[in-house]
Scaffold this active site. Structure first.
Site, PDB file in Angstrom:
ATOM      1  N   GLU A 441       0.824  -1.214   0.000  1.00 36.32           N
ATOM      2  CA  GLU A 441       0.000   0.000   0.000  1.00 36.32           C
ATOM      3  C   GLU A 441       0.859   1.266   0.000  1.00 36.32           C
ATOM      4  OE1 GLU A 441      -2.623   1.231  -0.867  1.00 36.32           O
ATOM      5  OE2 GLU A 441      -2.981  -0.861  -1.330  1.00 36.32           O
TER       6      GLU A 441
HETATM    7  C1  LIG Z   1       2.418  -9.625   0.201  1.00 36.38           C
HETATM    8  C2  LIG Z   1       2.176  -8.498  -0.725  1.00 36.38           C
HETATM    9  C3  LIG Z   1       0.882  -8.129  -1.069  1.00 36.38           C
HETATM   10  C4  LIG Z   1       0.655  -7.098  -1.981  1.00 36.38           C
HETATM   11  N1  LIG Z   1      -0.629  -6.817  -2.387  1.00 36.38           N
HETATM   12  C5  LIG Z   1      -0.805  -5.986  -3.455  1.00 36.38           C
HETATM   13  C6  LIG Z   1      -2.087  -5.847  -4.060  1.00 36.38           C
HETATM   14  O1  LIG Z   1      -3.080  -6.435  -3.607  1.00 36.38           O
HETATM   15  N2  LIG Z   1      -2.202  -5.063  -5.161  1.00 36.38           N
HETATM   16  C7  LIG Z   1      -1.142  -4.389  -5.700  1.00 36.38           C
HETATM   17  O2  LIG Z   1      -1.310  -3.716  -6.692  1.00 36.38           O
HETATM   18  N3  LIG Z   1       0.089  -4.491  -5.120  1.00 36.38           N
HETATM   19  C8  LIG Z   1       0.284  -5.274  -4.032  1.00 36.38           C
HETATM   20  N4  LIG Z   1       1.521  -5.388  -3.465  1.00 36.38           N
HETATM   21  C9  LIG Z   1       2.622  -4.600  -4.010  1.00 36.38           C
HETATM   22  C10 LIG Z   1       3.053  -3.486  -3.063  1.00 36.38           C
HETATM   23  O3  LIG Z   1       2.056  -2.525  -2.918  1.00 36.38           O
HETATM   24  C11 LIG Z   1       4.388  -2.939  -3.600  1.00 36.38           C
HETATM   25  O4  LIG Z   1       5.355  -3.955  -3.361  1.00 36.38           O
HETATM   26  C12 LIG Z   1       4.777  -1.636  -2.952  1.00 36.38           C
HETATM   27  O5  LIG Z   1       3.908  -0.617  -3.355  1.00 36.38           O
HETATM   28  C13 LIG Z   1       6.213  -1.212  -3.284  1.00 36.38           C
HETATM   29  O6  LIG Z   1       6.509  -1.367  -4.649  1.00 36.38           O
HETATM   30  P1  LIG Z   1       7.810  -2.185  -5.085  1.00 36.38           P
HETATM   31  O7  LIG Z   1       7.791  -3.476  -4.350  1.00 36.38           O
HETATM   32  O8  LIG Z   1       7.879  -2.246  -6.555  1.00 36.38           O
HETATM   33  O9  LIG Z   1       9.010  -1.335  -4.519  1.00 36.38           O
HETATM   34  P2  LIG Z   1       9.776  -0.133  -5.276  1.00 36.38           P
HETATM   35  O10 LIG Z   1       8.788   0.833  -5.830  1.00 36.38           O
HETATM   36  O11 LIG Z   1      10.770  -0.688  -6.185  1.00 36.38           O
HETATM   37  O12 LIG Z   1      10.506   0.558  -4.045  1.00 36.38           O
HETATM   38  C14 LIG Z   1      11.667  -0.002  -3.444  1.00 36.38           C
HETATM   39  C15 LIG Z   1      12.110   0.906  -2.293  1.00 36.38           C
HETATM   40  O13 LIG Z   1      12.478   2.189  -2.831  1.00 36.38           O
HETATM   41  C16 LIG Z   1      11.748   3.226  -2.195  1.00 36.38           C
HETATM   42  N5  LIG Z   1      11.385   4.225  -3.199  1.00 36.38           N
HETATM   43  C17 LIG Z   1      10.873   4.013  -4.423  1.00 36.38           C
HETATM   44  N6  LIG Z   1      10.655   5.187  -5.050  1.00 36.38           N
HETATM   45  C18 LIG Z   1      11.001   6.155  -4.205  1.00 36.38           C
HETATM   46  C19 LIG Z   1      10.976   7.580  -4.254  1.00 36.38           C
HETATM   47  N7  LIG Z   1      10.523   8.242  -5.323  1.00 36.38           N
HETATM   48  N8  LIG Z   1      11.423   8.256  -3.188  1.00 36.38           N
HETATM   49  C20 LIG Z   1      11.860   7.607  -2.093  1.00 36.38           C
HETATM   50  N9  LIG Z   1      11.897   6.271  -1.979  1.00 36.38           N
HETATM   51  C21 LIG Z   1      11.471   5.550  -3.020  1.00 36.38           C
HETATM   52  C22 LIG Z   1      10.525   2.581  -1.586  1.00 36.38           C
HETATM   53  O14 LIG Z   1      10.099   3.257  -0.415  1.00 36.38           O
HETATM   54  C23 LIG Z   1      11.019   1.170  -1.266  1.00 36.38           C
HETATM   55  O15 LIG Z   1      11.550   1.138   0.026  1.00 36.38           O
HETATM   56  C24 LIG Z   1       1.756  -6.388  -2.517  1.00 36.38           C
HETATM   57  C25 LIG Z   1       3.062  -6.719  -2.137  1.00 36.38           C
HETATM   58  C26 LIG Z   1       3.281  -7.781  -1.288  1.00 36.38           C
HETATM   59  C27 LIG Z   1       4.700  -8.154  -0.960  1.00 36.38           C
END
Ligand SMILES: Cc1cc2nc3c(=O)[nH]c(=O)nc-3n(C[C@H](O)[C@H](O)[C@H](O)COP(=O)(O)OP(=O)(O)OC[C@H]3O[C@@H](n4cnc5c(N)ncnc54)[C@H](O)[C@@H]3O)c2cc1C
Length: 598
Positions: A441
């Protein structure tokens, strides 16, 4: 095995003595929340969570979900029967509009019940939680036809909902979404693409699964301005509402993960799946934000829920586990050792968690009340103020309640010593389950940026000014009362730190955005502490008034409130001074090291 007792007494205290829900009887749905109805909801929800869901928590963790033939997914033993009970109890639609089969009761009741569900079985609670988010998005942005077709079934829990944003190359930066939508002659769209990490994407609990999907219509602009929202059912509904043929959307695989094993986290393949546009073309992110905000509040509640159940088990263990003697001399002379609860460091740990939980519950309820005012008041000024409040507090609740919720699960685990690390007591499951709440989220770093970069400056800082004005008015009103001094004075200092931090950003971050980025997480936590401190001041006042009025059998609980509140003011809130110092140090040392030296 861990146990759980829903905090019904605390819920009653907050509803009646702190937030006085009877004062809102003029709002739609509040008059129906009579004391009898509230009592029935709290006690029935507590019973269901304690007796049915708590025992299934370990089962879900051990068994997990399994993918079978036809891309089907089986949930752990007992989940299906429990979900049937959840549906029969009408728990999904407590606050949903009566015209679609909901009970129309205040959102504050839904948030309380969701906390109980999350404490008892987080993985299970997500099936209904995501459905509630999808319902909210359809209510706000769906067409009349879409509402009539989907809402009654989803509110009843016969169909569940999902949220499809994330793709393999695209998480935080939704502008990178590639899932494509092509318009058909009949007005529907064909969606093609892969979504990952989709919670409750496939399962055996409901007759149909309604996916809300962000995708880019052919020819739409790049970035978030070109995203549209679609409703994509697993089984295509017939016009009469019955389910028809299978749509071209399926679960490609299940993710293996650290916790919440009972919730199916799916890779979802859209292979020319039929979907229908929700709201306008290219306004998808705006529409999805309704679901995301709902879900962010929900995830904040998950942080509190796990902190609460972890605390309850740690407190029970600390009263039983015999180790060492009290520093002031043996307390348990007829036993070989004293229970560890006699040790100040154990007390410090338990009080830290407890003082967070009670204030966090109040903060969620205060904000749920704002969401009720926003949806139900006829007065424009009131609805605007409520909207401001929610906008400002949503990233704080998501970020602070989950960061602290996880930290508290670790603290509670620590109370068990080595027994916390092994599976038998269930504490390591709470730690594993809580970890995801900080990531999904919108990872918490993003919540902090949302607060500092978007919510603070929005409308010339109107929301922050209203928040500060309310807290300061309370401090002024109660400042002359000696009994309130232990609460009001530390709160005044912390509010001062928050103002200084805000002014520092205004002076130092506009031209140098890295100063805001480097200080944003500290700022979010400082904001959270001030908000929790304000909740404690309000609760202390209510507890004192109740004691003055004779307490009616709750004197011990009210005295405990006053003590726990004092602990928070003395031992937790002063952290704002360190946060201010960190914020004011700016971004220089954070950003100086060249990337290649990391
Ligand atoms: C168990 C589980 C359930 C989930 N359920 C859903 C779901 O139902 N629907 C759905 O759509 N998604 C879902 N997700 C996905 C989840 O919402 C994303 O994993 C999350 O939003 C982060 O995206 P990412 O993993 O690609 O991380 P990234 O976007 O790659 O981020 C990696 C790190 O970099 C940091 N970062 C990235 N950009 C910036 C910035 N501009 N400034 C500062 N810091 C930054 C982030 O804070 C993070 O710590 C789920 C994930 C898991 C693991």
């Amino acid at each position: 095995m861990p146990s759980y007792q829903a905090p019904v007494d605390d819920a009653r205290f907050l509803l009646n003595d702190v937030f006085h829900i009877d004062r809102y009887a003029n709002l739609r749905g509040f008059a129906d929340a009579t004391p009898d109805v509230v009592e029935a909801i709290l006690s029935e929800a507590a019973k269901f969570c304690e007796d049915v869901l708590t025992p299934l928590n370990r089962v879900g963790d051990k068994e997990g979900c399994k993918r079978g033939n036809n891309a089907s997914v089986t949930t752990p033993t007992g989940f299906k029967a429990a979900f049937k009970q959840l549906v029969e109890g009408g728990w999904i639609g407590i606050s949903a509009p009566p015209e679609f089969g909901g009970q129309g009761l205040p959102m504050i009741m839904t948030q309380l019940v969701n906390e109980f569900l999350g404490s008892a079985n987080l993985a299970f609670s997500m099936y209904s939680g995501l459905t509630q988010g999808a319902i909210a998005a359809l209510i706000t942005h769906g067409s009349a036809e879409q509402k009539a077709l989907y809402l009654p079934k989803m509110i009843a829990g016969v169909w569940t909902g999902t949220m499809n944003l994330t793709e393999p190359h695209c998480g935080t930066d939704l502008g990178l979404i590639r899932t494509k939508a092509v318009k058909q002659v009949d007005g529907s769209y064909k969606l093609t693409g892969t979504k990952i990490f989709i919670s409750a994407g496939e399962h055996d609990l409901a007759d149909n699964i309604i996916h809300l999907v962000l995708a880019r219509i052919e020819g739409a602009p790049e970035g978030t301005r070109g995203l549209s929202l679609f409703v994509v059912p697993k089984l295509l509904p017939n016009p009469d509402g019955s389910t028809g043929t299978r749509n071209a959307v399926s679960c490609g695989s299940l993710e293996e993960k650290m916790g919440i094993h009972g919730n199916a986290t799916c890779v979802m393949n859209f292979d020319g799946a039929t979907g229908w546009l929700i709201a306008e073309e290219n306004r998808g992110l705006h529409a999805m934000f309704t679901m995301m905000n709902e879900a962010r509040m929900g995830v904040g509640v998950q942080g509190l829920a796990l902190s609460e159940v972890a605390y309850q088990n740690a407190a029970a263990y600390a009263k039983e586990r015999l180790q060492g003697r009290a520093l002031t001399g043996a307390k348990n002379k007829d036993k070989p050792a004293d229970p560890i609860i006699v040790h100040p460091d154990v007390r410090r740990t338990l009080m830290t968690i407890r003082s967070f939980n009670e204030a966090a519950r109040a903060l969620v309820m205060w904000t749920a009340l704002a969401s009720d005012l926003h949806r139900r008041s006829e007065d424009e000024k009131t609805t605007q103020a409520a909207d401001d409040h929610m906008g400002l507090l949503t990233p704080v609740i998501k970020g602070v309640l989950t960061d602290t919720g996880f930290a508290n699960c670790v603290l509670a685990q620590q109370m068990f010593g080595g027994h916390g690390y092994i599976a038998e007591h269930g504490m390591e499951q709470f730690v594993r389950d809580a970890r995801i709440t900080m990531m999904y989220e919108g990872a918490n770093g993003i919540q902090a940026l949302d607060l500092v970069g978007r919510k603070l400056p929005k409308d010339g800082g109107r929301a922050l000014q209203a928040f500060l004005a309310e807290v300061q008015a309370f401090i002024k009103e109660q400042g002359g009362d000696a009994a309130m001094k232990p609460y009001v004075e530390p709160l005044g200092k912390a509010v001062g730190h928050l103002q200084q931090a805000t002014m520092w950003f205004m002076a130092n971050a506009l031209g140098k955005p890295d100063n805001a980025g480097a200080g944003s997480t500290d700022y979010m936590h400082m904001f959270g502490l001030v908000a929790l401190g304000y909740m404690w001041a309000k609760m202390a006042l209510a507890a004192r008034d109740k004691l003055k009025a004779g307490a009616n059998g709750s004197a011990d609980r009210m005295n405990a409130k006053l003590i726990t509140g004092r602990f928070f003011m003395e031992r937790v809130l002063p952290e704002t001074a360190a946060q201010l110092a960190r914020i004011q140090s700016g971004a220089a040392s954070t950003m100086e090291l060249p990337a290649e030296q990391f």
